[in-house]
Design an enzyme around this catalytic site. Structure first.
Site, PDB file in Angstrom:
ATOM      1  N   ILE A 184       0.874  -1.175   0.000  1.00  0.00           N
ATOM      2  CA  ILE A 184       0.000   0.000   0.000  1.00  0.00           C
ATOM      3  C   ILE A 184       0.908   1.221   0.000  1.00  0.00           C
ATOM      4  O   ILE A 184       1.618   1.479   0.981  1.00  0.00           O
ATOM      5  CB  ILE A 184      -0.914   0.008   1.245  1.00  0.00           C
ATOM      6  CG1 ILE A 184      -1.741  -1.286   1.300  1.00  0.00           C
ATOM      7  CG2 ILE A 184      -1.824   1.240   1.216  1.00  0.00           C
ATOM      8  CD1 ILE A 184      -2.528  -1.469   2.588  1.00  0.00           C
ATOM      9  N   GLU A 185       0.917   1.938  -1.126  1.00  0.00           N
ATOM     10  CA  GLU A 185       1.845   3.059  -1.272  1.00  0.00           C
ATOM     11  C   GLU A 185       1.186   4.383  -0.880  1.00  0.00           C
ATOM     12  O   GLU A 185      -0.033   4.540  -0.957  1.00  0.00           O
ATOM     13  CB  GLU A 185       2.363   3.118  -2.711  1.00  0.00           C
ATOM     14  CG  GLU A 185       3.170   1.862  -3.063  1.00  0.00           C
ATOM     15  CD  GLU A 185       3.810   1.923  -4.434  1.00  0.00           C
ATOM     16  OE1 GLU A 185       3.462   2.804  -5.247  1.00  0.00           O
ATOM     17  OE2 GLU A 185       4.690   1.058  -4.674  1.00  0.00           O
ATOM     18  N   CYS A 200       4.905  -2.420   2.838  1.00  0.00           N
ATOM     19  CA  CYS A 200       5.072  -3.598   1.976  1.00  0.00           C
ATOM     20  C   CYS A 200       3.988  -4.637   2.269  1.00  0.00           C
ATOM     21  O   CYS A 200       3.377  -4.654   3.348  1.00  0.00           O
ATOM     22  CB  CYS A 200       6.431  -4.246   2.204  1.00  0.00           C
ATOM     23  SG  CYS A 200       7.829  -3.268   1.657  1.00  0.00           S
ATOM     24  N   GLU A 204       4.339  -7.764   2.935  1.00  0.00           N
ATOM     25  CA  GLU A 204       4.664  -8.664   4.045  1.00  0.00           C
ATOM     26  C   GLU A 204       4.262  -8.052   5.382  1.00  0.00           C
ATOM     27  O   GLU A 204       3.716  -8.730   6.259  1.00  0.00           O
ATOM     28  CB  GLU A 204       6.177  -8.948   4.060  1.00  0.00           C
ATOM     29  CG  GLU A 204       6.689  -9.702   2.841  1.00  0.00           C
ATOM     30  CD  GLU A 204       7.159  -8.780   1.722  1.00  0.00           C
ATOM     31  OE1 GLU A 204       6.568  -7.685   1.528  1.00  0.00           O
ATOM     32  OE2 GLU A 204       8.128  -9.165   1.039  1.00  0.00           O
ATOM     33  N   CYS A 229      12.268  -6.974   1.758  1.00  0.00           N
ATOM     34  CA  CYS A 229      13.189  -5.869   2.057  1.00  0.00           C
ATOM     35  C   CYS A 229      13.658  -5.965   3.511  1.00  0.00           C
ATOM     36  O   CYS A 229      13.121  -6.725   4.323  1.00  0.00           O
ATOM     37  CB  CYS A 229      12.505  -4.533   1.798  1.00  0.00           C
ATOM     38  SG  CYS A 229      11.336  -4.035   3.077  1.00  0.00           S
TER      39      CYS A 229
HETATM   40  N1  THU Z   1       7.495  -4.123  -1.792  1.00  0.00           N
HETATM   41  C1  THU Z   1       6.795  -5.080  -1.103  1.00  0.00           C
HETATM   42  O1  THU Z   1       5.578  -4.961  -0.907  1.00  0.00           O
HETATM   43  N2  THU Z   1       7.486  -6.153  -0.650  1.00  0.00           N
HETATM   44  C2  THU Z   1       8.804  -6.381  -0.858  1.00  0.00           C
HETATM   45  O2  THU Z   1       9.317  -7.402  -0.413  1.00  0.00           O
HETATM   46  C3  THU Z   1       9.594  -5.409  -1.605  1.00  0.00           C
HETATM   47  C4  THU Z   1       8.909  -4.160  -2.013  1.00  0.00           C
HETATM   48  C5  THU Z   1       6.750  -2.983  -2.332  1.00  0.00           C
HETATM   49  C6  THU Z   1       7.021  -1.660  -1.692  1.00  0.00           C
HETATM   50  C7  THU Z   1       6.677  -0.710  -2.808  1.00  0.00           C
HETATM   51  O3  THU Z   1       5.277  -0.481  -2.801  1.00  0.00           O
HETATM   52  C8  THU Z   1       7.015  -1.477  -4.060  1.00  0.00           C
HETATM   53  O4  THU Z   1       7.069  -2.827  -3.693  1.00  0.00           O
HETATM   54  C9  THU Z   1       8.333  -1.051  -4.698  1.00  0.00           C
HETATM   55  O5  THU Z   1       9.375  -1.098  -3.796  1.00  0.00           O
END
Ligand code: THU
Length: 158
Positions: free
Chosen positions: A71-72, A81, A83, A114
């Site tokens: 969710i950005e 993220c 997870e 990450c």
């Molecule tokens: N992102 C995740 O949801 N999980 C990960 O393990 C790596 C990155 C998301 C964060 C962001 O919304 C997008 O991927 C790009 O980094």
């Protein structure tokens, strides 16, 4: 609004495959049920800035599945993220013991969690198994402790 700027025929691709024992990690041509849940969660990703859609499914020790997606935020650093979204949903629902988490992307190269997610998963879930899958049907599994050695955690504060 469709935020998915990437082509994705993945759920359809996998839905054609037969299912199998969801506890087994030998994927072969089969789709692990937890990974399938992660791909389903990925459909809910809100990623208008990166266009990188991620789904996660966290399995508790009592067999429940908690879904998460990335969710950005327009203030990029507030993004959460997939997870962590899944882990927070699980904790909010009262779950405290976990077995594994599946993470779904359409990245050509399998993308491990990450650093921030490794920390939070370690804190909330302990040394769970991490099953990663991409649109090409490739999978990789890790123990969290292999991705996050020598952690800072509650023991560090004792
Ligand atoms: N992102 C995740 O949801 N999980 C990960 O393990 C790596 C990155 C998301 C964060 C962001 O919304 C997008 O991927 C790009 O980094």
């Amino acid at each position: 609004m469709n935020y998915d700027r990437r082509p994705s025929g993945l759920p359809r691709l996998f839905s054609a495959l037969p299912r199998r024992d969801p506890q087994s990690l030998d994927n072969g041509p089969w789709m692990d049920a937890l990974l399938e849940a992660a791909f389903t969660a990925r459909k809910h990703a809100h990623a208008p800035y990166s266009g990188f859609l991620v789904g996660a499914a966290l399995e508790s020790a009592d067999g429940r599945t908690f879904a998460g997606c990335n969710i950005e935020s327009s203030s990029y650093g507030l993004t959460c993220c997939a997870e962590r979204t899944a882990a927070f949903a699980a904790i909010a629902a009262g779950a405290r013991e976990f077995r594994r988490i599946a993470v779904a992307t359409d990245a050509a190269r399998i993308t491990p969690p990450c650093g921030a997610c490794r920390q939070v998963l370690w804190d909330l879930c302990g040394d769970i198994e991490i099953l990663l899958g991409n649109a090409a049907g490739e999978t990789r599994t890790f123990q969290l402790s292999a991705l996050f050695p020598d952690p800072f955690d509650a023991n560090s504060l004792a």
